[in-house]
Write a protein that holds these residues in place. Structure first.
Motif, PDB file in Angstrom:
ATOM      1  N   LEU A 103       0.820  -1.203   0.000  1.00 32.14           N
ATOM      2  CA  LEU A 103       0.000   0.000   0.000  1.00 32.14           C
ATOM      3  C   LEU A 103       0.857   1.257   0.000  1.00 32.14           C
ATOM      4  CD1 LEU A 103      -2.603  -1.114   2.713  1.00 32.14           C
ATOM      5  CD2 LEU A 103      -2.860  -1.239   0.217  1.00 32.14           C
ATOM      6  N   CYS A 104       0.278   2.329  -0.522  1.00 31.64           N
ATOM      7  CA  CYS A 104       0.915   3.636  -0.398  1.00 31.64           C
ATOM      8  C   CYS A 104       0.920   4.047   1.079  1.00 31.64           C
ATOM      9  CB  CYS A 104       0.135   4.671  -1.199  1.00 31.64           C
ATOM     10  SG  CYS A 104       0.072   4.367  -2.980  1.00 31.64           S
ATOM     11  N   PRO A 105       1.944   4.763   1.547  1.00 33.06           N
ATOM     12  CA  PRO A 105       3.070   5.329   0.806  1.00 33.06           C
ATOM     13  C   PRO A 105       4.291   4.405   0.708  1.00 33.06           C
ATOM     14  CG  PRO A 105       3.124   6.143   3.034  1.00 33.06           C
ATOM     15  CD  PRO A 105       1.912   5.244   2.947  1.00 33.06           C
ATOM     16  N   ASP A 106       4.167   3.149   1.180  1.00 35.56           N
ATOM     17  CA  ASP A 106       5.318   2.244   1.098  1.00 35.56           C
ATOM     18  C   ASP A 106       5.700   1.948  -0.343  1.00 35.56           C
ATOM     19  OD1 ASP A 106       5.378   2.141   3.858  1.00 35.56           O
ATOM     20  OD2 ASP A 106       4.176   0.317   3.972  1.00 35.56           O
ATOM     21  N   VAL A 107       4.738   2.072  -1.243  1.00 38.98           N
ATOM     22  CA  VAL A 107       4.974   1.835  -2.661  1.00 38.98           C
ATOM     23  C   VAL A 107       4.120   2.835  -3.431  1.00 38.98           C
ATOM     24  CG1 VAL A 107       3.127   0.126  -2.859  1.00 38.98           C
ATOM     25  CG2 VAL A 107       5.058   0.000  -4.413  1.00 38.98           C
ATOM     26  N   ARG A 108       4.541   3.198  -4.610  1.00 37.92           N
ATOM     27  CA  ARG A 108       3.753   4.097  -5.457  1.00 37.92           C
ATOM     28  C   ARG A 108       2.662   3.299  -6.170  1.00 37.92           C
ATOM     29  NH1 ARG A 108       6.468   6.612  -2.626  1.00 37.92           N
ATOM     30  NH2 ARG A 108       7.937   8.294  -3.125  1.00 37.92           N
ATOM     31  N   ILE A 109       1.668   4.010  -6.707  1.00 36.11           N
ATOM     32  CA  ILE A 109       0.569   3.336  -7.403  1.00 36.11           C
ATOM     33  C   ILE A 109       1.095   2.543  -8.595  1.00 36.11           C
ATOM     34  CG2 ILE A 109      -1.531   3.716  -8.752  1.00 36.11           C
ATOM     35  CD1 ILE A 109      -2.202   6.019  -6.810  1.00 36.11           C
ATOM     36  N   ALA A 110       2.079   3.079  -9.297  1.00 31.81           N
ATOM     37  CA  ALA A 110       2.673   2.340 -10.414  1.00 31.81           C
ATOM     38  C   ALA A 110       3.279   1.020  -9.939  1.00 31.81           C
ATOM     39  CB  ALA A 110       3.730   3.188 -11.110  1.00 31.81           C
ATOM     40  N   GLY A 111       3.857   1.026  -8.749  1.00 29.86           N
ATOM     41  CA  GLY A 111       4.400  -0.204  -8.190  1.00 29.86           C
ATOM     42  C   GLY A 111       3.310  -1.206  -7.855  1.00 29.86           C
ATOM     43  N   ILE A 112       2.151  -0.720  -7.378  1.00 28.67           N
ATOM     44  CA  ILE A 112       1.022  -1.614  -7.108  1.00 28.67           C
ATOM     45  C   ILE A 112       0.526  -2.240  -8.399  1.00 28.67           C
ATOM     46  CG2 ILE A 112      -1.334  -1.737  -6.224  1.00 28.67           C
ATOM     47  CD1 ILE A 112      -0.622   0.544  -4.304  1.00 28.67           C
ATOM     48  N   THR A 114       2.278  -2.957 -10.990  1.00 30.36           N
ATOM     49  CA  THR A 114       3.238  -4.013 -11.333  1.00 30.36           C
ATOM     50  C   THR A 114       3.025  -5.236 -10.458  1.00 30.36           C
ATOM     51  OG1 THR A 114       4.853  -2.358 -12.049  1.00 30.36           O
ATOM     52  CG2 THR A 114       5.696  -4.552 -11.537  1.00 30.36           C
ATOM     53  N   GLN A 115       2.741  -5.031  -9.169  1.00 30.77           N
ATOM     54  CA  GLN A 115       2.501  -6.162  -8.276  1.00 30.77           C
ATOM     55  C   GLN A 115       1.265  -6.951  -8.696  1.00 30.77           C
ATOM     56  OE1 GLN A 115       2.472  -5.099  -4.118  1.00 30.77           O
ATOM     57  NE2 GLN A 115       4.531  -4.195  -4.190  1.00 30.77           N
ATOM     58  N   VAL A 116       0.197  -6.259  -9.040  1.00 33.70           N
ATOM     59  CA  VAL A 116      -1.030  -6.956  -9.448  1.00 33.70           C
ATOM     60  C   VAL A 116      -0.791  -7.741 -10.732  1.00 33.70           C
ATOM     61  CG1 VAL A 116      -3.407  -6.614 -10.255  1.00 33.70           C
ATOM     62  CG2 VAL A 116      -2.586  -5.414  -8.226  1.00 33.70           C
ATOM     63  N   ALA A 117      -0.030  -7.173 -11.659  1.00 31.09           N
ATOM     64  CA  ALA A 117       0.313  -7.920 -12.874  1.00 31.09           C
ATOM     65  C   ALA A 117       1.090  -9.183 -12.533  1.00 31.09           C
ATOM     66  CB  ALA A 117       1.121  -7.032 -13.819  1.00 31.09           C
ATOM     67  N   ARG A 118       2.013  -9.075 -11.577  1.00 21.65           N
ATOM     68  CA  ARG A 118       2.787 -10.246 -11.161  1.00 21.65           C
ATOM     69  C   ARG A 118       1.879 -11.286 -10.513  1.00 21.65           C
ATOM     70  NH1 ARG A 118       6.023  -8.086  -7.376  1.00 21.65           N
ATOM     71  NH2 ARG A 118       7.284  -7.131  -9.028  1.00 21.65           N
ATOM     72  N   ALA A 119       0.922 -10.836  -9.708  1.00 20.54           N
ATOM     73  CA  ALA A 119      -0.017 -11.763  -9.072  1.00 20.54           C
ATOM     74  C   ALA A 119      -0.829 -12.509 -10.119  1.00 20.54           C
ATOM     75  CB  ALA A 119      -0.942 -11.007  -8.127  1.00 20.54           C
ATOM     76  N   ILE A 120      -1.334 -11.784 -11.111  1.00 23.81           N
ATOM     77  CA  ILE A 120      -2.149 -12.424 -12.149  1.00 23.81           C
ATOM     78  C   ILE A 120      -1.317 -13.422 -12.944  1.00 23.81           C
ATOM     79  CG2 ILE A 120      -3.406 -11.978 -14.290  1.00 23.81           C
ATOM     80  CD1 ILE A 120      -4.296  -9.299 -12.965  1.00 23.81           C
ATOM     81  N   GLN A 121      -0.081 -13.077 -13.230  1.00 23.88           N
ATOM     82  CA  GLN A 121       0.786 -14.014 -13.948  1.00 23.88           C
ATOM     83  C   GLN A 121       1.024 -15.269 -13.118  1.00 23.88           C
ATOM     84  OE1 GLN A 121       4.423 -12.291 -15.395  1.00 23.88           O
ATOM     85  NE2 GLN A 121       5.227 -14.233 -16.163  1.00 23.88           N
ATOM     86  N   ASN A 122       1.244 -15.097 -11.813  1.00 23.10           N
ATOM     87  CA  ASN A 122       1.450 -16.237 -10.929  1.00 23.10           C
ATOM     88  C   ASN A 122       0.206 -17.124 -10.898  1.00 23.10           C
ATOM     89  OD1 ASN A 122       1.400 -17.657  -8.199  1.00 23.10           O
ATOM     90  ND2 ASN A 122       3.467 -16.825  -8.169  1.00 23.10           N
TER      91      ASN A 122
END
Length: 262
Positions: A103-112, A114-122
């Motif tokens: 979650l923000c502010p630990d990560v930027r929205i663009a980083g989230i 990328t994470q969701v794309a990685r989750a879907i690929q997994n």
């Protein structure tokens, strides 16, 4: 315009504060009631604790997998609040995967994104068959971003049958004027880059956008902006607001579930 009030949902929904604890309790009861051999909880897809998803399988061989991405303005909530929303898809014979993300502010929205794309690929690597993506609010933004060419591998996007953003945030530029941006740390450039309504290149995947008729005016605007930009159907759900529009995910024959699963 008072952007902070315009984008605030809780003060404008009757008994709005009660929804998150009710969601959490219903989700926990759902997980408790299900046979453990049909649940895979806390499957890691990244290198932080929040990068994990829960997977719920139906009693019969799955027809495919619905990936549901939660909202919360990229600032709050996790997968544990939403498990009960798998009910409708499970009754239709589909598996349901629900990822959390940092979650923000630990990560930027663009980083989230990328994470969701990685989750879907997994998820796609472990679960066979078609995929359908749905997301609520900030989750609607995140599933919409998946349609950008190159964000997901072609062998994954070829399996995505539909994308259903529910009450999405499609243009992030207004959020520059909210107090929340102290945590988002968006700039004009990053807000533009992360806005589905402004995406100039998109994969040709059928998309249906849903929004409640009783939502805040800005969320009706956000839904219309994306539907107009994408030339895709916009469903305005009569009598529903930002928090109860997702209840239809529990009903296997609701119009929302028909759009998601066909």
């Amino acid at each position: 315009m008072d952007y902070d009030d315009a984008y605030a949902n809780v003060p404008h929904i009757p008994d709005g504060e009660s929804y998150p604890p009710r969601w959490a309790a219903e989700a926990a009861a759902f997980r408790e009631a299900r046979a453990t051999d049909r649940n895979d909880l806390g499957v890691s897809y990244g290198d932080t604790p929040r990068q994990a998803y829960d997977l719920f399988r139906p009693e019969t061989a799955p027809k495919g997998t619905l990936v549901f991405v939660h909202g919360g303005y990229w600032l709050r909530f996790d997968r544990s609040y939403w498990s009960h929303l798998a009910t409708g898809a499970l009754a239709r014979g589909w598996s349901v995967a629900m990822p959390s993300y940092d979650l923000c502010p630990d990560v930027r929205i663009a980083g989230i994104t990328t994470q969701v794309a990685r989750a879907i690929q997994n998820i796609a690597e472990s679960e066979p068959g078609p995929l359908t993506l749905a997301g609520h609010s900030a989750g609607g933004h995140l599933v919409s971003r998946m349609i950008q060419p190159g964000l997901l591998p072609i062998d994954v996007t070829d399996r995505i049958t539909t994308i259903t953003p529910i009450s999405p945030v499609s243009d992030l530029r207004p959020l520059l004027h909210t107090a929340m941006n102290a945590q988002f740390q968006l700039t004009e450039d990053t807000a533009t880059a992360e806005s589905p309504a402004l995406m100039t290149e998109r994969l040709d995947i059928p998309t249906h956008i849903w929004v409640g008729a009783d939502e805040r005016p800005v969320f009706l605007d956000q839904a219309r902006w994306q539907a107009d930009a994408w030339s895709c159907p916009l469903r305005i759900d009569k009598g529903r607001h930002h928090f109860d529009i997702i209840d239809a995910l529990k009903d296997p024959v609701s119009p929302l579930m028909r759009d998601i699963l066909g």
